[in-house]
Design an enzyme around this catalytic site. Structure first.
Site, PDB file in Angstrom:
ATOM      1  N   HIS A  16       0.866  -1.185   0.000  1.00  0.00           N
ATOM      2  CA  HIS A  16       0.000   0.000   0.000  1.00  0.00           C
ATOM      3  C   HIS A  16       0.899   1.229   0.000  1.00  0.00           C
ATOM      4  O   HIS A  16       1.646   1.450   0.950  1.00  0.00           O
ATOM      5  CB  HIS A  16      -0.906   0.014   1.240  1.00  0.00           C
ATOM      6  CG  HIS A  16      -1.860  -1.142   1.261  1.00  0.00           C
ATOM      7  ND1 HIS A  16      -3.087  -1.117   0.635  1.00  0.00           N
ATOM      8  CD2 HIS A  16      -1.761  -2.374   1.809  1.00  0.00           C
ATOM      9  CE1 HIS A  16      -3.707  -2.276   0.813  1.00  0.00           C
ATOM     10  NE2 HIS A  16      -2.920  -3.068   1.519  1.00  0.00           N
ATOM     11  N   LEU A  17       0.839   2.004  -1.089  1.00  0.00           N
ATOM     12  CA  LEU A  17       1.710   3.185  -1.188  1.00  0.00           C
ATOM     13  C   LEU A  17       0.973   4.487  -0.885  1.00  0.00           C
ATOM     14  O   LEU A  17       1.593   5.543  -0.805  1.00  0.00           O
ATOM     15  CB  LEU A  17       2.367   3.244  -2.571  1.00  0.00           C
ATOM     16  CG  LEU A  17       3.343   2.093  -2.881  1.00  0.00           C
ATOM     17  CD1 LEU A  17       3.951   2.269  -4.265  1.00  0.00           C
ATOM     18  CD2 LEU A  17       4.446   1.999  -1.835  1.00  0.00           C
ATOM     19  N   ARG A  18      -0.365   4.409  -0.751  1.00  0.00           N
ATOM     20  CA  ARG A  18      -1.207   5.526  -0.254  1.00  0.00           C
ATOM     21  C   ARG A  18      -1.316   6.742  -1.163  1.00  0.00           C
ATOM     22  O   ARG A  18      -2.033   7.673  -0.831  1.00  0.00           O
ATOM     23  CB  ARG A  18      -0.726   5.998   1.131  1.00  0.00           C
ATOM     24  CG  ARG A  18      -0.659   4.901   2.177  1.00  0.00           C
ATOM     25  CD  ARG A  18      -2.022   4.353   2.513  1.00  0.00           C
ATOM     26  NE  ARG A  18      -1.957   3.421   3.636  1.00  0.00           N
ATOM     27  CZ  ARG A  18      -2.634   2.285   3.695  1.00  0.00           C
ATOM     28  NH1 ARG A  18      -3.437   1.916   2.716  1.00  0.00           N
ATOM     29  NH2 ARG A  18      -2.534   1.508   4.749  1.00  0.00           N
ATOM     30  N   ASP A  67       2.083  -6.837   2.408  1.00  0.00           N
ATOM     31  CA  ASP A  67       0.918  -6.066   2.886  1.00  0.00           C
ATOM     32  C   ASP A  67       1.386  -4.845   3.686  1.00  0.00           C
ATOM     33  O   ASP A  67       0.784  -4.472   4.696  1.00  0.00           O
ATOM     34  CB  ASP A  67      -0.044  -6.924   3.707  1.00  0.00           C
ATOM     35  CG  ASP A  67      -1.435  -6.283   3.806  1.00  0.00           C
ATOM     36  OD1 ASP A  67      -1.639  -5.199   3.239  1.00  0.00           O
ATOM     37  OD2 ASP A  67      -2.317  -6.877   4.459  1.00  0.00           O
ATOM     38  N   HIS A  92       0.346   3.825   8.097  1.00  0.00           N
ATOM     39  CA  HIS A  92      -0.750   4.672   8.595  1.00  0.00           C
ATOM     40  C   HIS A  92      -0.162   5.823   9.390  1.00  0.00           C
ATOM     41  O   HIS A  92       0.745   5.636  10.203  1.00  0.00           O
ATOM     42  CB  HIS A  92      -1.685   3.876   9.515  1.00  0.00           C
ATOM     43  CG  HIS A  92      -2.569   2.930   8.762  1.00  0.00           C
ATOM     44  ND1 HIS A  92      -3.546   3.354   7.899  1.00  0.00           N
ATOM     45  CD2 HIS A  92      -2.596   1.577   8.735  1.00  0.00           C
ATOM     46  CE1 HIS A  92      -4.156   2.293   7.370  1.00  0.00           C
ATOM     47  NE2 HIS A  92      -3.597   1.202   7.850  1.00  0.00           N
TER      48      HIS A  92
HETATM   49  O1  DOR Z   1      -4.318  -4.466   7.634  1.00  0.00           O
HETATM   50  C1  DOR Z   1      -4.641  -4.122   6.516  1.00  0.00           C
HETATM   51  N1  DOR Z   1      -4.390  -2.886   6.063  1.00  0.00           N
HETATM   52  N2  DOR Z   1      -5.276  -4.973   5.753  1.00  0.00           N
HETATM   53  C2  DOR Z   1      -5.810  -4.628   4.579  1.00  0.00           C
HETATM   54  O2  DOR Z   1      -6.375  -5.468   3.931  1.00  0.00           O
HETATM   55  C3  DOR Z   1      -5.752  -3.237   4.115  1.00  0.00           C
HETATM   56  C4  DOR Z   1      -4.589  -2.565   4.685  1.00  0.00           C
HETATM   57  C5  DOR Z   1      -4.626  -1.072   4.515  1.00  0.00           C
HETATM   58  O3  DOR Z   1      -4.938  -0.589   3.437  1.00  0.00           O
HETATM   59  O4  DOR Z   1      -4.302  -0.380   5.476  1.00  0.00           O
END
Ligand code: DOR
Length: 425
Positions: free
Chosen positions: A56-58, A302, A306
């Site tokens: 996830h590069l946001r 994954d 955040h």
């Molecule tokens: O823990 C997770 N974070 N699981 C996911 O499926 C999505 C990901 C996120 O986008 O933060």
């Protein structure tokens, strides 16, 4: 710049020098010019550059948590030369324009190949198919589609998606989790610990019923399904059965599901809140065995950065996810020290490249291959410091842990992106 990497042990098996030419290709070492720079890799293990099926590069939308550039830096430091960028950005990557933009930003960053994953459904809403064909025909050549973060739970939509991507050899990467069985408030593994902590849990069966349904849909459609972040022994059992039937299914496991267990939740630390959740030790053992025997095909991070204001909350309110790119290889080595280097290359490079259809990645370290290489110190031990990370986020579950092995140099397309453990330039 051309250079010769000297003394590395290829896949931990035989020592050989590698000549990287000006065009970014591996060439016979006796064709290297006399004055070519030499990079001493004595004692290091050389693997093809790692390929992450799940990052996830946001960007766009949450550049406070990560950008394509900062995520690419983290990837390079982790030994990656390609990452697949998940579609749950803001806006969602569900059009050809959005996918092309991610691909372009990846090229501008220039540290790894950034391959966009397209959403399966518009806005990840699970109802209408996204522009699958247009995304595939765009410059980004999207072949992997996923609503990751959400399950494509309607079987009719999943069937249509599988039929659609079959036409161009695409694959649907499924976040297997039945929303009805999981419930809207679930935030950890359902079991004795969730009961004791008073946290609403996800039962393993919520994952397993979707894995079972999807392998049957893959058989029915003759299409290809990939199971993202497998987390339970029951899912492994279904996958083993499906593969024995010849069903076209592949699966990935995350580094954290290979080492961390649900007991970490007893301190209510949201760093350990992730989806799918950390599971008990029996599941961890089953996942390791499945990775070693090929039932699970690949390791995928994954990586889910955040921002503090989303993660540092009471457990039930915090965002799901943990960092993974910089530490993945060391976590795999620490969790499974008996996995051979050839197997590490298989599960972290060759097979993920094949699943994603990235023809120039995961190639053997021999003349004629593009020079995507990672050089690893197999015996180094280091304690992870979350503040030393190049990610913009700090939700690092490995902070303070000692892990085995260290990425020393990364070569992407013939260029050193990491040298002596530091980013170049
Ligand atoms: O823990 C997770 N974070 N699981 C996911 O499926 C999505 C990901 C996120 O986008 O933060």
């Amino acid at each position: 710049m051309s250079f010769v990497i000297t003394g590395a042990s290829l896949l931990g098996e035989r020592t050989a020098d590698l000549y990287v030419d000006d065009a970014g290709m591996l060439q016979p070492v006796d064709s290297a010019p006399a004055g070519a720079e030499r990079i001493d890799a004595d004692g290091l293990v050389a693997l093809p550059g790692l390929v992450d099926l799940h990052t996830h590069l946001r960007e766009p939308g949450r550049e406070d948590a990560e950008t394509i550039l900062t995520g690419s830096r983290a990837a390079a430091l982790g030994g990656y030369t390609a990452v697949l960028a998940m579609a749950n950005t803001t806006p969602v990557t569900d059009t050809a324009e959005a996918a092309t933009r991610v691909w372009e930003l990846g090229r501008e960053a220039g540290l790894v190949h950034v391959q966009p994953v397209g959403a399966v459904t518009r806005g990840l809403a699970g109802e209408e198919l996204a522009e699958l064909g247009l995304m595939h025909r765009s410059r980004a050549r999207v072949t992997v589609f996923s609503d990751d973060g959400k399950c494509v739970h309607d079987p009719r939509v999943m069937r249509r998606a599988l039929e659609y991507v079959k036409a161009f050899g695409g694959v649907v990467s499924q976040h297997s989790q039945d929303p009805a069985l999981a419930g809207p408030t679930a935030c950890c593994h359902e079991g004795e610990i969730s009961g004791r902590l008073g946290l609403p849990g996800w039962p393993g069966i919520a994952e397993e019923v979707i894995v079972a349904r999807d392998v049957l849909l893959a058989r029915h459609t003759g299409s290809r399904v990939h199971v993202a972040h497998v987390s339970t022994a029951g899912s492994v059992e279904v996958l083993r059965w499906a593969k024995a039937q010849g069903i076209d299914v592949t699966a990935e496991v995350t580094p954290h599901h290979l080492l961390l267990t649900t007991d970490l939740l007893t301190g209510y630390d949201p760093t350990y809140k992730v989806n799918p959740p950390l599971r008990p030790q029996e599941d961890v053992e089953a996942l390791r065995a499945a990775l070693a025997d090929g039932t699970i095909d690949a390791v995928a991070t994954d990586h889910a950065p955040h921002a503090r204001h989303d993660k540092e909350h009471a457990f039930v309110d915090a965002a799901f996810g943990m960092l993974g790119l910089e530490t993945a290889l060391a976590v795999v080595r620490t969790a499974m020290p008996d996995l051979s280097w050839a197997d590490v290359a298989r599960v972290m490079s060759t097979t993920p490249a094949r699943i994603a259809g990235l023809a120039d990645q995961g190639r053997p370290l021999e003349p004629g291959s593009p020079a995507h290489v990672v050089l690893v110190d197999p015996d180094a031990r280091a304690t992870v410091d979350r503040d030393a990370s190049v990610s913009l986020s700090r939700n690092n579950p490995w902070h303070g842990r000692e892990l085995t092995s260290r990425v020393v140099h990364t070569v992407y397309a013939g260029r050193l992106t990491v040298r002596d453990g530091a980013l170049v330039g």
